[in-house]
Design an enzyme around this catalytic site. Structure first.
Site, PDB file in Angstrom:
ATOM      1  N   HIS B  63       0.804  -1.296  -0.146  1.00  0.00           N
ATOM      2  CA  HIS B  63       0.224  -0.057  -0.033  1.00  0.00           C
ATOM      3  C   HIS B  63       0.827   1.111   0.154  1.00  0.00           C
ATOM      4  O   HIS B  63       1.281   1.649   0.981  1.00  0.00           O
ATOM      5  CB  HIS B  63      -1.064  -0.096   1.280  1.00  0.00           C
ATOM      6  CG  HIS B  63      -2.081   0.705   1.100  1.00  0.00           C
ATOM      7  ND1 HIS B  63      -3.226   0.608   1.708  1.00  0.00           N
ATOM      8  CD2 HIS B  63      -2.314   2.111   0.650  1.00  0.00           C
ATOM      9  CE1 HIS B  63      -4.114   1.578   1.178  1.00  0.00           C
ATOM     10  NE2 HIS B  63      -3.369   2.545   0.957  1.00  0.00           N
ATOM     11  N   ASN B  97      -5.232   5.949  -6.893  1.00  0.00           N
ATOM     12  CA  ASN B  97      -5.926   7.342  -6.641  1.00  0.00           C
ATOM     13  C   ASN B  97      -4.941   8.095  -7.135  1.00  0.00           C
ATOM     14  O   ASN B  97      -4.739   9.145  -6.183  1.00  0.00           O
ATOM     15  CB  ASN B  97      -6.330   7.313  -5.078  1.00  0.00           C
ATOM     16  CG  ASN B  97      -5.178   7.352  -4.069  1.00  0.00           C
ATOM     17  OD1 ASN B  97      -4.359   6.669  -4.342  1.00  0.00           O
ATOM     18  ND2 ASN B  97      -5.447   7.899  -3.002  1.00  0.00           N
ATOM     19  N   ASP B 308       0.995   2.462   3.939  1.00  0.00           N
ATOM     20  CA  ASP B 308       0.153   3.747   3.403  1.00  0.00           C
ATOM     21  C   ASP B 308       0.909   4.869   2.991  1.00  0.00           C
ATOM     22  O   ASP B 308       0.315   5.813   3.303  1.00  0.00           O
ATOM     23  CB  ASP B 308      -1.153   3.756   4.268  1.00  0.00           C
ATOM     24  CG  ASP B 308      -2.176   4.745   3.406  1.00  0.00           C
ATOM     25  OD1 ASP B 308      -2.282   5.020   2.534  1.00  0.00           O
ATOM     26  OD2 ASP B 308      -3.067   5.069   4.222  1.00  0.00           O
TER      27      ASP B 308
END
Lengths: 321, 428
Positions: B63, B97, B308
Site C-alpha cells: 500500500h 488514486n 500507506d
C-alpha cells in the site's frame, strides 16, 4: 486594576479557556471590571494601546463579536484594520499562514481571528509574532464569549461557586458551549448540558458536566440558563425532526419559566432565533441578561486586548535584555 | 554466468519464514536468482559481510501512494521507488488514486513502465474498481489484470453502492486478483478529520466514528460469502474491525487484512496540538484499538504490514487541520517503526515480523515472491537489527516530509537492498 495583584498575566495569545487556570480567568474578569468604568465616561477612551495596530481577521460572518472587538480596540486607542474573507476549504489560493504573514509584514501587534476551522488560531500563533486572540474557531472555542458570560454571571450572582448552570441546545457544534463549560466549571459552577442526544458531542460523559435530555427535569433547579442558538449552518445533517419538535422539548418559553427559580438569569450568546430556542417574552423579560452580556463583552474584550499586549511587551523587553 | 556477477552474502542470520529458516548462513546470488543458501565456500565478484545482520527476503509493501500521474510535485514513481529501496522494500503496490486514476490498461502499463525506468524496486499496481474511482461504473478490471494489475481498489474512498460492490466481487472472481477496500461508509458523513471521541470533542473538530470503517467491512464480508474471490481489507484501524476479520477468518472466508505502523504507534492524543502530520485516514484511534490490533497480529489475524505511504506537500500540511490533506510519509523509516511497535514490546519475533513483510503480503496479491528459496528471484534485504538512529525527515529521498516520526529515536535499519539480483540500495 486587578484585585488579585499577585498573579501576573503572561500569555500573549488567548486561544481558548481550556488551558487557563481559574486564577487567570478571574484576573481577566477583574481587569475587565476596571475597564467597564471607561464606557460610563463622557470621553470613552483610554490610551493603553496607542500606537498599536489591531487587525480583525474574520473568515466567518460575524456582527457583534467583530463590532465588539473593534470598539474595544478603539476605546483603548489602537488603530484597527478589518480583514474579511471567506475561508477557502481547498488547498488552492492563499493559505491562512501566508495571509497572516503578509498582514504581519505591514506591522501589526494583535490579530483577532475568527475562522471556521477548529485550531486555526493556534496554527496562526505558531507562525506569526503578533498576539493572537481567538474570536471563535469552528466548534472549538470562543473564549471571549465565555469570559463575558462568566463576567455577567458574576455580576448578577456575586460568584459562580456552587451555581447550577444549564446550557441548552446544540452542544456538539457549539464553540460557545465548549468555552463556557471550561470557564464555568473552573470557577466552581455545576454545569448541566441539556439537549437531544444527537446534539451532544462524543464522549460527553468525560467532560466535567452533567447531561440531561429533558429541560423540564432540571429547569426548577437552575440558577442560570444559557440558551444556545440553533446553528443550522453548522449542524450538517438533520439532527432533530423539526423546529417545532425542538421548541417543544428544549425551547425556553413562558410556561417553563414559571417553574424556574424567581432569580434565574437567562442568557443567550446571540443572535436569537426568536420563538425557536427562546420566546420573545422570555428573551426580553426581567430575568434576561442578554443585552448585559453584549455590554459586558466590550469590557472583557478591552481587558483581553490590554493583557495580551502587556504580555507581548514584557516578552519583547526581556528578549532585548 | 561468471563469478564476477555473483553476490555472496556471508555470515548473516538468514530469516526466511516461508521456508521456516532462521539460522546463520550464507546466501549466494547468481543470474538474478537465489542460487544457494547455506555454508558456501564459493567465490563471488561481490562479497557482503553480513555478520550481525539479518538477511531476509526483500520486503513487500502492499500500500503506497506514489502520486504519479498527476501530483508529481508530491512524489514520483522514481522518487517513491528510491525511497522504497532505502526502506528495504523490493516490491511495492501503487494505489490507483492518482489524477487521473489508474483505471484502465494504458494507465496500468504507464505505472509499470515508469517503475522499470526508475530501476529501483518492483512496482505493482492495483487498478480502480470503478471508472475514475467514482463508484458508479465498473472499470475494465479484466484488461487491467491482463496488463499485470494484481488487484483492485477505489482506495482513498470506499465503494459505497452495495449492489455494485457485489457485482465487482463476482465479476473479479474470474480473474486471479484480489479486491481490496478502503472501508469507509460515507452515509455517516464525510466531514470528519480525526477519530470520533473525547479528543475530537475538546478540539472542536468533526469526528470519524469507528463505525464508519466497521459498517463497510462488515457489509463486504457478507458480500464475499456470495462471491468466490479474495477480499482484502486495507489499513484496518479499530478493535471492532479486528472482531469482524476474526469472525470472517473463522468462517474460512478468503478475507485478508493489513495494518499500518501509525495505527500501531500513535493515538488521537497526538492531535492535541493540531499538528497536521498526524492527520491520516483512517484516523489515529485509541490505545484500546492499538492493543486490539497488536493482539490480532499476535494471533495471526493480520496478513500484511503496510505503510500507506502518502506524501504531501509541506505547504498543504501547513493548512488548518480541517483543510489539510490526510496522509503520512513513512516508507523509509517503516522497518524501524515496526520494530518499535511489534518487536520491542514482544508482540512478534523477527521471524514473525519478516513474514508480515514478505511471504504473507505476497500471498495476499498472489505473487511468487517473499522467499529466499533456491531459484527464487533474488530480492533480498539486509538489516542491522541493532543500529540505533534518529529519524530525520530532511534526509528522506522521498519528496514527502509529512512524517510525524521526525526526531524519534529508533532501532533497526536497512543496510542493503538487492532487487532482482542487483544491489539497488546500500547505506554509506
Amino acid at each position: 486594576m486587578a484585585k488579585n495583584s499577585k498573579l501576573k498575566w503572561n500569555r500573549k495569545h488567548l486561544l481558548g479557556i481550556r488551558d487557563l487556570s481559574a486564577g487567570e480567568i478571574e484576573f481577566i474578569l477583574d481587569t475587565a471590571e476596571g475597564f467597564a468604568e471607561i464606557s460610563t465616561r463622557s470621553i470613552k477612551k483610554a490610551p493603553p494601546l496607542r500606537g498599536k495596530v489591531v487587525v480583525n481577521m474574520f473568515f466567518e460572518d460575524s456582527t457583534r463579536t467583530r463590532l465588539s472587538f473593534t470598539l474595544a480596540a478603539s476605546r483603548l486607542s489602537a488603530d484597527i484594520i478589518d480583514f474579511t474573507k471567506k475561508a477557502s476549504s481547498v488547498s488552492t489560493g492563499e493559505t491562512l499562514i501566508d495571509t497572516a504573514r503578509n498582514i504581519e509584514a505591514l506591522g501589526i501587534d494583535i490579530v483577532v481571528i475568527r475562522h471556521n476551522a477548529g485550531g486555526a488560531p493556534k496554527l496562526l500563533s505558531r507562525n506569526i509574532n503578533a498576539c493572537v486572540i481567538n474570536a471563535g474557531d469552528g466548534f472549538n472555542e470562543h473564549p471571549t464569549q465565555a469570559l463575558l458570560d462568566v463576567y455577567t454571571i458574576r455580576q448578577a450572582k456575586g460568584s459562580l461557586k456552587g451555581l447550577k448552570i444549564g446550557i441548552v441546545g446544540d452542544i456538539a457544534h457549539s464553540r460557545v458551549a465548549r468555552s463556557d463549560i471550561w470557564a464555568m466549571t473552573k470557577l466552581g459552577a455545576e454545569v448541566t448540558l441539556i439537549g437531544p442526544p444527537t446534539l451532544m458531542p462524543s464522549c460527553v460523559d468525560r467532560l466535567p458536566v452533567n447531561v440531561c435530555y429533558k429541560l423540564d427535569d432540571v429547569i426548577e433547579r437552575l440558577d442560570v440558563i444559557n440558551m444556545l442558538r440553533i446553528q443550522f449552518e453548522r449542524m450538517g445533517k438533520q439532527q432533530f425532526p423539526s423546529i417545532r419538535e425542538y421548541s417543544h422539548f428544549f425551547g425556553l418559553n413562558v410556561e417553563r419559566m414559571k417553574r424556574a427559580k424567581g432569580d434565574i438569569i437567562v442568557m443567550h450568546p446571540g443572535p436569537i432565533n426568536r420563538g425557536l430556542e427562546i420566546e420573545s417574552e422570555v428573551a426580553d423579560g426581567k430575568n434576561s441578561v442578554i443585552l448585559k452580556q453584549v455590554s459586558n463583552g466590550l469590557a472583557v474584550r478591552m481587558a483581553v486586548l490590554f493583557l495580551v499586549n502587556q504580555a507581548a511587551m514584557r516578552e519583547a523587553k526581556s528578549r532585548k535584555k | 554466468m561468471s563469478q564476477t556477477d555473483k553476490i555472496l552474502i556471508k555470515n548473516g542470520r538468514v530469516i526466511d519464514p516461508a521456508n521456516n529458516v532462521d539460522e546463520k548462513a550464507d546466501v549466494l546470488v547468481a543470474g538474478g536468482r537465489i542460487e544457494q543458501v547455506g555454508s558456501i565456500k564459493e567465490e563471488a565478484g561481490k562479497i557482503i559481510d553480513a555478520a550481525g545482520m539479518l538477511v531476509v527476503p526483500g520486503l513487500i509493501d502492499l500500500h503506497v501512494h506514489f502520486r504519479e500521474p498527476g501530483d508529481e510535485e508530491e512524489e514520483t514513481i522514481a522518487s517513491g521507488s528510491a525511497a522504497a529501496v532505502a526502506g528495504g522494500f523490493t516490491s511495492v503496490v501503487c494505489m490507483p488514486n492518482t489524477d487521473p486514476a489508474i483505471d484502465d490498461q494504458p494507465s496500468v502499463e504507464f505505472v509499470h513502465r515508469m517503475g522499470r525506468q526508475a530501476r529501483k524496486t518492483f512496482i505493482y499496481v492495483m487498478g480502480a474498481i470503478t471508472k475514475a474511482r467514482q463508484g458508479v461504473e465498473l472499470a475494465e478490471m479484466g484488461l487491467m489484470a491482463r496488463a499485470g494489475a494484481v488487484g483492485f481498489t477505489d482506495d482513498g474512498a470506499g465503494l459505497q453502492d452495495t449492489a455494485l460492490m457485489l457485482r465487482a466481487l463476482k465479476y473479479a472472481s474470474m480473474f486471479d486478483v484480489v479486491i481490496a477496500q478502503h472501508c469507509q461508509d460515507d452515509s455517516f458523513g464525510t466531514a470528519g478529520v480525526m477519530n470520533s471521541g473525547y479528543n475530537c470533542t475538546i478540539l472542536g473538530l468533526p469526528g470519524i466514528d469507528p463505525l464508519i470503517e466497521e459498517m463497510m467491512l462488515w457489509r463486504d464480508v457478507q458480500l464475499v460469502k456470495r462471491a468466490n474471490v479474495r477480499y482484502h481489507a486495507q489499513h484496518i484501524s479499530t478493535a471492532g474491525s479486528v472482531e469482524i476479520i476474526a469472525e470472517a477468518k473463522k468462517k474460512g472466508l478468503p478475507v485478508t487484512c493489513e495494518v499500518t505502523p501509525h495505527h500501531l504507534l500513535l493515538t488521537d492524543d497526538a492531535i492535541l496540538d493540531y499538528d497536521t502530520n498526524f492527520k491520516v485516514n483512517p484516523p489515529l484511534r485509541t490505545a484500546k484499538d492499538i492493543e486490539a490490533l497488536k493482539q490480532a497480529i499476535k494471533d495471526g489475524l493480520v496478513d500484511a504490514l503496510v505503510t500507506d505511504h502518502a506524501p504531501h506537500l509541506q505547504s498543504e500540511k501547513e493548512l488548518e487541520f480541517l483543510s489539510a490533506p490526510f496522509g503520512i510519509a513513512s516508507l523509509e523509516c517503516a522497518l524501524s517503526l515496526y520494530v518499535k511497535a511489534l518487536i520491542e514490546p514482544g508482540v512478534v519475533d523477527w521471524s514473525g515480523l519478516i513474514s508480515l513483510l514478505t511471504c504473507r503480503p505476497a500471498g495476499v496479491i498472489g505473487i511468487d515472491k517473499g522467499t529466499l528459496s533456491e531459484g527464487a528471484q533474488a530480492d533480498i534485504t539486509i538489516i542491522d537489527p541493532d543500529a540505533e538512529y534518529t529519524i530525520d525527515r530532511e534526509t528522506f529521498v522521498s519528496k514527502g516530509r509529512n512524517c510525524p516520526y521526525h526526531g524519534w529515536d529508533v532501532k533497526g535499519r536497512v543496510e542493503t537492498t538487492i532487487v532482482g539480483g542487483e544491489i539497488r540500495f546500500s547505506r554509506g
